[in-house]
Write a protein that holds these residues in place. Sequence first.
Motif, PDB file in Angstrom:
ATOM      1  N   TRP B  96       1.266   6.621   0.206  1.00 59.14           N
ATOM      2  CA  TRP B  96       1.284   5.752  -1.105  1.00 59.14           C
ATOM      3  C   TRP B  96       2.708   6.323  -1.764  1.00 59.14           C
ATOM      4  O   TRP B  96       2.567   6.870  -2.698  1.00 59.14           O
ATOM      5  N   LEU B  98       4.889   5.707  -4.372  1.00 58.32           N
ATOM      6  CA  LEU B  98       4.692   4.806  -5.652  1.00 58.32           C
ATOM      7  C   LEU B  98       6.012   5.464  -6.349  1.00 58.32           C
ATOM      8  O   LEU B  98       6.179   4.864  -7.549  1.00 58.32           O
ATOM      9  N   ILE B 158       0.418   9.990  -4.349  1.00 61.02           N
ATOM     10  CA  ILE B 158       0.634   9.071  -5.498  1.00 61.02           C
ATOM     11  C   ILE B 158       0.941   9.534  -6.789  1.00 61.02           C
ATOM     12  O   ILE B 158       1.928   9.254  -7.441  1.00 61.02           O
ATOM     13  N   LEU B 291       7.183  -0.868  -8.700  1.00 60.29           N
ATOM     14  CA  LEU B 291       5.866  -1.039  -8.785  1.00 60.29           C
ATOM     15  C   LEU B 291       5.391  -2.783  -8.935  1.00 60.29           C
ATOM     16  O   LEU B 291       4.293  -2.899  -8.809  1.00 60.29           O
ATOM     17  N   THR B 292       6.431  -3.496  -9.163  1.00 68.19           N
ATOM     18  CA  THR B 292       6.008  -4.771  -9.192  1.00 68.19           C
ATOM     19  C   THR B 292       6.027  -5.365  -7.744  1.00 68.19           C
ATOM     20  O   THR B 292       5.521  -6.446  -7.500  1.00 68.19           O
ATOM     21  N   VAL B 294       5.079  -3.698  -5.211  1.00 67.74           N
ATOM     22  CA  VAL B 294       3.822  -3.220  -4.605  1.00 67.74           C
ATOM     23  C   VAL B 294       2.567  -4.416  -4.221  1.00 67.74           C
ATOM     24  O   VAL B 294       2.201  -4.551  -3.230  1.00 67.74           O
ATOM     25  N   PHE B 298       1.372  -6.086  -0.727  1.00 69.91           N
ATOM     26  CA  PHE B 298      -0.242  -6.203  -0.538  1.00 69.91           C
ATOM     27  C   PHE B 298      -0.774  -7.694  -0.070  1.00 69.91           C
ATOM     28  O   PHE B 298      -1.233  -7.869   0.910  1.00 69.91           O
ATOM     29  N   LEU B 336       4.748  -8.826 -16.006  1.00 70.12           N
ATOM     30  CA  LEU B 336       3.960  -7.868 -15.575  1.00 70.12           C
ATOM     31  C   LEU B 336       2.362  -8.105 -15.406  1.00 70.12           C
ATOM     32  O   LEU B 336       1.813  -8.007 -14.481  1.00 70.12           O
ATOM     33  N   VAL B 337       2.335  -9.080 -16.576  1.00 72.67           N
ATOM     34  CA  VAL B 337       0.588  -9.528 -16.738  1.00 72.67           C
ATOM     35  C   VAL B 337       0.497 -10.471 -15.428  1.00 72.67           C
ATOM     36  O   VAL B 337      -0.575 -10.218 -14.592  1.00 72.67           O
ATOM     37  N   ALA B 340      -0.074  -8.206 -12.337  1.00 77.35           N
ATOM     38  CA  ALA B 340      -1.393  -7.377 -12.435  1.00 77.35           C
ATOM     39  C   ALA B 340      -2.535  -8.321 -12.216  1.00 77.35           C
ATOM     40  O   ALA B 340      -3.371  -8.071 -11.379  1.00 77.35           O
ATOM     41  N   LEU B 343      -2.651  -9.064  -8.483  1.00 78.51           N
ATOM     42  CA  LEU B 343      -3.191  -7.923  -7.728  1.00 78.51           C
ATOM     43  C   LEU B 343      -4.674  -7.869  -8.014  1.00 78.51           C
ATOM     44  O   LEU B 343      -5.730  -7.910  -6.891  1.00 78.51           O
ATOM     45  N   ILE B 344      -5.523  -8.327  -8.841  1.00 79.70           N
ATOM     46  CA  ILE B 344      -6.915  -8.514  -9.287  1.00 79.70           C
ATOM     47  C   ILE B 344      -7.502  -9.498  -8.215  1.00 79.70           C
ATOM     48  O   ILE B 344      -8.401  -9.427  -7.570  1.00 79.70           O
ATOM     49  N   GLY B 347      -7.532  -8.825  -4.747  1.00 78.22           N
ATOM     50  CA  GLY B 347      -8.904  -8.028  -4.407  1.00 78.22           C
ATOM     51  C   GLY B 347     -10.045  -8.870  -4.459  1.00 78.22           C
ATOM     52  O   GLY B 347     -11.149  -8.491  -3.337  1.00 78.22           O
ATOM     53  N   ILE B 348     -10.341  -9.757  -5.388  1.00 78.68           N
ATOM     54  CA  ILE B 348     -11.502 -10.411  -5.416  1.00 78.68           C
ATOM     55  C   ILE B 348     -11.629 -11.422  -4.192  1.00 78.68           C
ATOM     56  O   ILE B 348     -12.685 -11.504  -3.769  1.00 78.68           O
ATOM     57  N   TYR B 351     -12.636  -9.384  -1.274  1.00 88.55           N
ATOM     58  CA  TYR B 351     -13.999  -9.274  -1.374  1.00 88.55           C
ATOM     59  C   TYR B 351     -14.960 -10.572  -1.040  1.00 88.55           C
ATOM     60  O   TYR B 351     -15.776 -10.415  -0.216  1.00 88.55           O
TER      61      TYR B 351
END
Lengths: 311, 361
Positions: B96, B98, B158, B291-292, B294, B298, B336-337, B340, B343-344, B347-348, B351
């Motif tokens: 990682w 970062l 990290i 970081l943006t 990353v 993914f 940035l928002v 973010a 990314l979430i 993930g969902i 899942y």
Amino acid sequence: MSALFTQAFLTSLVLGALTAGIPLMLAGLGEQISEKAGVLNIGIEGMMLFGAYLGFLVAYHTGSVWLGFLGGGVGGLMVAAPMALFCIRMGLSQIVIGIALTLGAEGLTALLHHFQFAQSYPRLPAVETLAIPGLSSIPVIGPALFDRPPIVYLAVLAVAVTAYVFRRTQFGLALQAAGDKPAALDAAGVDVVRVRTVAVLTTGFLAGIGGAFISQIGAGIFVPFMTNGAGFIGIVLAMQARGRPFWVLCGALLFGACLSATTALQVAGVSIPTDIIQMLPFAAVLTVLVLFGRRASLPPALGTHYVRGAR
Amino acid sequence: MSETTQIGSDALLARRSGARRERVRLVAMALGPVFGAIVMSGLVLLALGVDPIAYYGYVVDRGLINPYGLQATLTRMGPLLLIAAGLIVAFRAGIWNLGGDGQFLLSAVVVAALGPLMVPYFPVWMVLLIGLLVGAMVGAVWSLLPALLKAYQGVNEIITTLMMTFLGVSFANVLVKLFFRDPATTVPQTRTLVVADRLPRLFDTTVSSGLLIGLVAIMAVHLLMTRTAFGLKLRIVGANPRAAIHAGLNVPLLTMATFAISAALAGLAGAVEIMGVQGNVRADWNPAYSLTVVPLVFLARFNGFASIAFVFLFSVLSIGGESAARRTGVPNFFTLVVVAILLIMLGITEYLDQRRRAAGK
């Protein structure tokens, strides 16, 4: 040289160590609880920042320091709740969600601050201190340590409470098991998901208060991105403390002293560029990692999602 | 599912439709989060009292449709692709890194300081070549400490890479303000590399050839990781470090190599940004690209070609967002928002896909 070691200089050094150290300590303490339960909480930086923002906002509008700290804690919880949902319940990567929450909190607080205050940075009134009779009249350390805002004493008390919970309570044992061997905890009839959720929410609350401490007491204003890595330093503190809350306190004060030494030097008339001052805590962290890196210990199940019955 | 059983007699056909469904699933899983993030971020805008349709319209216009915007977008892609390439190497090897922002920024500062000094003595092509090499080296050097700590002490990278980024950002400022400062300007900044001495532009456009460097790098990395023995070794280390040790791989050495390649690419990105776009480094300048990027890597599931598409999308958002910040009053923090939420959402989606497949079994 002798002019450096005046009483005023030493007092400002100790005071600075405390003011810079308390937020780090709260973050480290919070992170330690998460790590003990097996959650690597990278989102703690976002939790602190949101706590700093919300704490400032509440204090600014209500004029109450205590409500401000409560707001900070709630702010931290608001970032910790998605972490608990996504990482512990749904089992998404703790690192990915941690980065997302930190980035999101950075963007959102900067955005909200922009829409509320534009380019102005309103200042909060100075926080009242509570002098402890007797102790506060000790020269040098008296005014620096025992004439502080009451939240400082509460924060130090939180260390003792955490140590007690870790060592003497059922829940402390459950936390440890959730990080060391979640399957054993499950077999003992304790819900791993619930234990870890409580741990992460507690982390958020503590980190949020730490953030509120930075904006309300440390700076008196809110500036976007103001936590500037304090949460990440908290992670290092938690790692190096190896599960012992009092070590977090000592480490945080050490880093705080390192930060405040330069500020105190400036007070004494030695000019150092602020950029070099900003480098110091991180240089200190890296030095600690180089010297004691091998001794950092983390729970075996750290960062792994627990699925009941999975092998 | 039932569809497959109906035509199950024809195995070939079934396999082909399965493959097609797999491809549809992959595309859906990549685009789903993007749409989700755009909608969710739109809701954030709505809550702030900004018309999301107008905002997005402006972003698309300025980042994609407007020719100058499009050229700026393509230029922006160069450094971002290099950073993405570096992240792909590291993430596939299970490391990682970062700390890309520190590696990027320090390289940028050193190259910005060195470039104008070399110009009087060397031909332009040599200045550029040395600049690129030095940039890559500075990036790699800035990852040395985390690499050593990870490889030989087992310290979590990290934390160390993030610490090196904080350290590097301040250090870069110290360098700009105290050592590399251009005495001719009042604001602290390095000397400026004049436009004629920068990386050449492509054809008749304003697009910097940094884009080509980025494209080549990300494709090279993709092939390195998927087609070579070295890439396979790195992937084994990433998938299961213990098994890698048992297989006789020199894990510490491979870890060091991964860090070096990853950070060198981030450093190269810094050099390309300076020699292709900025020309100098102003004090307190930190675009925080790494970081943006990353989340984009993914989203692309560490696939180089898919990364190109996502980096393009992000560049449109970023260039358009910068114009929109001036026009609509929504600061650039909004990206940035979006990232973010992206990314979430990713993930969902992951899942939901896992649950769907578990249910299908």
